[in-house]
Design an enzyme around this catalytic site. Structure first.
Site, short mmCIF file in Angstrom:
data_model
loop_
_atom_site.label_atom_id
_atom_site.label_comp_id
_atom_site.label_asym_id
_atom_site.label_seq_id
_atom_site.Cartn_x
_atom_site.Cartn_y
_atom_site.Cartn_z
N SER A 271 0.84 -1.22 0.00
CA SER A 271 0.00 0.00 0.00
C SER A 271 0.86 1.26 0.00
O SER A 271 0.52 2.26 -0.64
CB SER A 271 -0.91 0.00 1.23
N SER B 65 1.79 -9.74 -11.88
CA SER B 65 0.88 -10.47 -12.76
C SER B 65 1.55 -10.73 -14.11
O SER B 65 2.13 -9.81 -14.69
CB SER B 65 -0.41 -9.67 -12.97
N GLU C 222 -4.31 -3.25 -7.21
CA GLU C 222 -4.32 -1.92 -7.83
C GLU C 222 -4.74 -0.88 -6.79
O GLU C 222 -5.47 0.07 -7.08
CB GLU C 222 -5.19 -1.91 -9.10
N GLY D 253 -26.40 -25.49 -2.99
CA GLY D 253 -25.19 -26.33 -2.99
C GLY D 253 -24.53 -26.39 -4.36
O GLY D 253 -23.31 -26.52 -4.47
N GLY E 172 -6.11 1.73 -14.69
CA GLY E 172 -6.11 0.35 -14.20
C GLY E 172 -7.27 0.10 -13.25
O GLY E 172 -7.88 -0.98 -13.26
C1 LIG Z 1 -3.09 -11.75 -7.45
C2 LIG Z 1 -2.38 -10.45 -7.28
C3 LIG Z 1 -1.84 -9.82 -8.40
C4 LIG Z 1 -1.14 -8.61 -8.26
N1 LIG Z 1 -0.58 -8.05 -9.38
C5 LIG Z 1 0.25 -6.98 -9.23
C6 LIG Z 1 0.99 -6.48 -10.35
O1 LIG Z 1 0.85 -6.96 -11.50
N2 LIG Z 1 1.85 -5.46 -10.14
C7 LIG Z 1 2.04 -4.89 -8.92
O2 LIG Z 1 2.84 -3.97 -8.81
N3 LIG Z 1 1.35 -5.34 -7.83
C8 LIG Z 1 0.47 -6.38 -7.96
N4 LIG Z 1 -0.22 -6.87 -6.86
C9 LIG Z 1 0.04 -6.30 -5.55
C10 LIG Z 1 -1.13 -5.53 -4.95
O3 LIG Z 1 -1.28 -4.30 -5.61
C11 LIG Z 1 -0.86 -5.38 -3.44
O4 LIG Z 1 -1.05 -6.67 -2.86
C12 LIG Z 1 -1.76 -4.36 -2.78
O5 LIG Z 1 -1.44 -3.06 -3.23
C13 LIG Z 1 -1.67 -4.40 -1.26
O6 LIG Z 1 -0.36 -4.42 -0.80
P1 LIG Z 1 0.07 -5.54 0.29
O7 LIG Z 1 -0.36 -6.85 -0.22
O8 LIG Z 1 1.51 -5.35 0.60
O9 LIG Z 1 -0.81 -5.21 1.57
P2 LIG Z 1 -0.46 -4.17 2.73
O10 LIG Z 1 -0.11 -2.86 2.15
O11 LIG Z 1 0.50 -4.80 3.66
O12 LIG Z 1 -1.87 -4.02 3.45
C14 LIG Z 1 -2.36 -4.93 4.45
C15 LIG Z 1 -3.73 -4.42 4.92
O13 LIG Z 1 -3.56 -3.13 5.55
C16 LIG Z 1 -4.42 -2.19 4.92
N5 LIG Z 1 -3.76 -0.87 4.92
C17 LIG Z 1 -2.48 -0.56 4.57
N6 LIG Z 1 -2.26 0.74 4.70
C18 LIG Z 1 -3.40 1.30 5.16
C19 LIG Z 1 -3.80 2.62 5.52
N7 LIG Z 1 -2.98 3.67 5.39
N8 LIG Z 1 -5.07 2.81 5.97
C20 LIG Z 1 -5.93 1.77 6.08
N9 LIG Z 1 -5.61 0.49 5.76
C21 LIG Z 1 -4.36 0.27 5.31
C22 LIG Z 1 -4.61 -2.71 3.51
O14 LIG Z 1 -5.77 -2.17 2.91
C23 LIG Z 1 -4.70 -4.21 3.77
O15 LIG Z 1 -6.01 -4.53 4.19
C24 LIG Z 1 -0.98 -8.03 -6.98
C25 LIG Z 1 -1.56 -8.66 -5.86
C26 LIG Z 1 -2.24 -9.85 -5.99
C27 LIG Z 1 -2.83 -10.50 -4.78
#
Ligand SMILES: Cc1cc2nc3c(=O)[nH]c(=O)nc-3n(C[C@H](O)[C@H](O)[C@H](O)COP(=O)(O)OP(=O)(O)OC[C@H]3O[C@@H](n4cnc5c(N)ncnc54)[C@H](O)[C@@H]3O)c2cc1C
Length: 388
Positions: free
Chosen positions: A131, A157, A364, A341, A242
């Site tokens: 994030s 991806s 995204e 089911g 996106g």
């Molecule tokens: C199947 C898949 C495909 C993907 N494809 C791509 C890709 O092609 N390219 C790419 O660059 N990325 C890709 N991603 C990454 C995706 O964009 C990130 O997983 C996403 O942005 C969240 O980051 P994180 O998983 O590190 O979660 P974290 O940032 O660790 O977040 C954990 C939780 O905390 C919450 N959170 C964090 N900060 C805050 C805040 N300030 N306030 C409130 N809540 C907060 C989040 O909403 C989440 O619920 C992909 C992810 C998946 C699962």
């Protein structure tokens, strides 16, 4: 204000629906079950222009408005949200490259990408920077006429199946924040690029997701997209579109699920009559349809704001992404429930549509981050946006 689609727009949607029925629908369940990346089907999508829908003409794209692109993506996603979502990410990365690459890089990759002959990944997320993407640590150091790249990207991806990586990396010092990030086009097979294992996921199984490592990867300096320090802005501009695309994939999945449920309710009998005769289920169906239409209209509004270059377009993209991906998941889940089911069996597409739609609430930018973006812009001290 005209809410009707033009003849051309209806034609795009019809072409996409036919493609979805012939090329995606017969195989989507198998691609999901066996985690097959449908490279040939994506190439055929490219033949129809679906791999460069809004990329500039100078890169071989159709340069269509975002709104028109949503019409195509929605039809494809109604039968296969996973493959469609990959095609949307490819479109986003291709648009970024087509818009900001040097002439040499655009000439090298543009038409290959917009035709679907080559594929692109978008590389922003890192193991420690999700994030908070602006905290990314992957380094790009200019040495002579080359950048040398070191670091790791996570959750990419298409990784391992794509040909070019649109990479965001830090060219400024470690404390430089968002303004120290630059964007690059990196050949996916460049020396020093290596790929992690294919992640095992709940959905989106027809496209691979992997970690990518960069170990002293050398690329020509002209592979920089835009100027040094513009990378985060470019990444966010890519994501505005996106987010519309991913929201559209949710709308499509929800439409696919709703259509199935509407039909099933009239066929399935319990207590001696079709389950469609129970008012509790009629109300459920009515709510699903209402949420779906609201989501679709919101996505189209955000797309038209982006097309018009409106100042508040990013806010509307975030709102549309938040609303449509939540509504889309809920509609898929409710449609599964209406199947009882049978909805839980993979003989029916409901469970796949629901699994695929779930991740749209996460990637995204998570839906929590969408709320952060919307609230920040509404409360911005200098120029708060007034939403009306
Ligand atoms: C199947 C898949 C495909 C993907 N494809 C791509 C890709 O092609 N390219 C790419 O660059 N990325 C890709 N991603 C990454 C995706 O964009 C990130 O997983 C996403 O942005 C969240 O980051 P994180 O998983 O590190 O979660 P974290 O940032 O660790 O977040 C954990 C939780 O905390 C919450 N959170 C964090 N900060 C805050 C805040 N300030 N306030 C409130 N809540 C907060 C989040 O909403 C989440 O619920 C992909 C992810 C998946 C699962």
């Amino acid at each position: 204000m005209d809410f009707e689609l033009s003849e051309d727009q209806r034609a795009f949607a019809d072409t996409a629906r036919q493609f979805a029925q012939t090329e995606l629908a017969p195989h989507a369940a198998e691609w999901d079950r066996d985690a097959v990346f449908p490279r040939d089907a994506i190439r055929r999508a490219g033949e129809l222009g679906f791999c460069g829908l809004y990329a500039p003409e100078s890169a071989g794209g159709l340069a269509l408005p975002r709104l028109d692109a949503t019409l195509v993506f929605e039809e494809l996603a109604a039968v296969d949200p996973s493959t469609t979502a990959f095609i949307t990410i490819h479109n986003m990365a291709t648009w970024m490259l087509g818009t900001w690459a040097t002439d040499a890089v655009r000439a090298e990759w543009g038409e290959a990408l917009t035709s679907g002959e080559k594929l692109a990944s978008y590389c922003l997320t890192e193991p420690g920077a999700g994030s908070d993407a602006a905290s990314l640590k992957t380094r790009a150091e200019l040495v002579g006429n080359e950048y040398i790249i070191n670091g790791s990207k996570a959750f990419i991806s298409g990784a391992g199946a794509t040909d070019v990586l649109v990479l965001m990396a830090r060219s400024g010092d470690a404390q430089s924040g968002a303004s120290g990030i630059s964007a690059f086009a990196v050949p996916a097979q460049a020396q020093g690029v290596s790929y992690g294992k294919k992640e095992e996921k709940m959905g989106w199984n027809s496209q691979p997701t992997r970690v990518i490592n960069f170990d002293n990867v050398r690329i020509p300096a002209h592979n920089l997209l835009g100027r040094e320090g513009e990378g985060f802005k470019i990444a966010m501009k890519g994501l505005d579109g996106g987010r519309i695309n991913i929201a559209t994939c949710s709308v499509g999945a929800a439409q696919g699920a709703l259509t199935q449920a509407q039909q099933y309710m009239q066929e399935r009998k319990q207590f001696g009559k079709p389950i469609a005769s129970f008012q509790a289920l009629q109300f459920k169906l009515a709510d699903m349809a209402t949420e779906l239409v609201a989501a679709r209209q919101m996505v189209r509004l955000a797309a038209s704001k982006l097309d018009a270059g409106a100042r508040d377009a990013s806010t509307y993209c975030a709102m549309a992404k938040r609303f449509a991906t939540d509504a889309g998941f809920n509609v898929c889940n409710d449609a599964l429930q209406l199947h009882g089911g049978y909805g839980y069996l993979n003989d029916f597409p409901l469970e796949r549509l629901m699994r695929d739609a779930r991740v749209h609430q996460i990637l995204e930018g998570t839906n929590e981050i969408m709320r952060v973006i919307i609230a920040r812009r509404m409360l911005d001290g200098d120029a708060p946006e007034v939403i009306r």
